[in-house]
Design an enzyme around this catalytic site. Structure first.
Site, PDB file in Angstrom:
ATOM      1  N   SER A 156       1.775  -2.621 -30.294  1.00 46.98           N
ATOM      2  CA  SER A 156       0.979  -3.183 -29.171  1.00 46.98           C
ATOM      3  C   SER A 156       1.921  -4.459 -28.714  1.00 46.98           C
ATOM      4  O   SER A 156       1.649  -5.068 -27.353  1.00 46.98           O
ATOM      5  CB  SER A 156      -0.242  -3.663 -29.451  1.00 46.98           C
ATOM      6  OG  SER A 156      -0.424  -4.529 -30.637  1.00 46.98           O
ATOM      7  N   CYS A 157       2.791  -4.902 -29.393  1.00 48.68           N
ATOM      8  CA  CYS A 157       3.615  -5.995 -28.942  1.00 48.68           C
ATOM      9  C   CYS A 157       4.459  -5.713 -27.840  1.00 48.68           C
ATOM     10  O   CYS A 157       4.637  -4.625 -27.471  1.00 48.68           O
ATOM     11  CB  CYS A 157       4.341  -6.363 -30.158  1.00 48.68           C
ATOM     12  SG  CYS A 157       3.666  -7.343 -31.500  1.00 48.68           S
ATOM     13  N   VAL A 158       5.043  -6.817 -27.378  1.00 45.61           N
ATOM     14  CA  VAL A 158       6.068  -6.426 -25.916  1.00 45.61           C
ATOM     15  C   VAL A 158       7.372  -7.018 -26.568  1.00 45.61           C
ATOM     16  O   VAL A 158       7.422  -8.046 -27.008  1.00 45.61           O
ATOM     17  CB  VAL A 158       5.465  -7.058 -24.725  1.00 45.61           C
ATOM     18  CG1 VAL A 158       6.374  -7.035 -23.546  1.00 45.61           C
ATOM     19  CG2 VAL A 158       4.337  -6.276 -24.280  1.00 45.61           C
ATOM     20  N   GLY A 183       3.338  -2.663 -25.440  1.00 47.69           N
ATOM     21  CA  GLY A 183       1.988  -2.476 -25.216  1.00 47.69           C
ATOM     22  C   GLY A 183       1.221  -1.442 -25.578  1.00 47.69           C
ATOM     23  O   GLY A 183       0.423  -0.913 -24.809  1.00 47.69           O
TER      24      GLY A 183
END
Length: 197
Positions: free
Chosen positions: A37-39, A103
């Protein structure tokens, strides 16, 4: 060494790995990261031939009345730290170009954490737009984890979507949870007070 001539597996083997909450600038060595979910944002100045990559996540856990400030500070810090380091190495803001990835939703969750990936992607696009940095390529959202390779000398970025198996999902979830926990911790009080004016 011209990394762009190497096969992607060799580039990945030689790359410096960037973990959640970190950023790096390398003159030549490729940068790599694994995203859930990180960018990750790759910034590059084609004239100065300098680039870097960050890996961040907006916090999911609320600390109190400063929710919006806390959320923005983690993403803003990651972006500003990378931007300032590039400027110190001769990049010019007007020439910077961006590529951004991540994301994803790789773990079935319910509640507010479902929107973490979307919030991260939206923050990234809004920040780049506000700073006037064009987003040349992106791959956001979806049910995939992503492996990103960035060549700072050329600005080339490679994103491989990966069907997330349980082992990969657990590894990413563990790293992202550890990072999220650090974002949720209240900063330790210091005796020296800083006054902004």
């Amino acid at each position: 060494m011209d990394y762009s001539k190497l096969p992607s597996q060799e580039i990945e083997r030689l790359a410096r790995t960037i973990h959640p909450g970190a950023w790096a600038i390398e003159p030549e060595r490729p940068l790599a990261t694994l995203l859930g979910s990180c960018v990750a944002v790759c910034l590059f100045d084609p004239q100065a031939r300098v680039g870097g990559l960050n890996h961040f996540m907006l916090p999911n856990i609320r600390r109190g009345s400063n929710d919006d400030v806390d959320s923005l500070l983690s993403g803003a810090y990651a972006m500003e730290a990378l931007l300032n380091a590039l400027l110190q190495r001769g990049a010019k803001k007007l020439r910077l170009q961006a590529k951004a990835f991540g994301g994803g939703t790789i773990i079935n969750t319910s509640g507010p954490s479902m929107s973490i990936g979307l919030r991260n992607a939206e923050f990234t696009k809004e920040w780049l737009d506000r700073e006037g940095i064009p987003l040349l390529a992106s791959d956001f959202l979806g049910p995939w984890s992503r492996k990103v390779l960035f060549l700072p000398m050329t600005g080339d970025a490679f994103c491989r979507r990966m069907v997330t198996n349980m082992a990969t999902a657990e590894t990413i979830a563990r790293e992202e949870k550890s990072y999220a926990d650090t974002l949720a911790q209240k900063p330790k009080s210091t005796e020296k007070k800083i006054e902004l004016f």
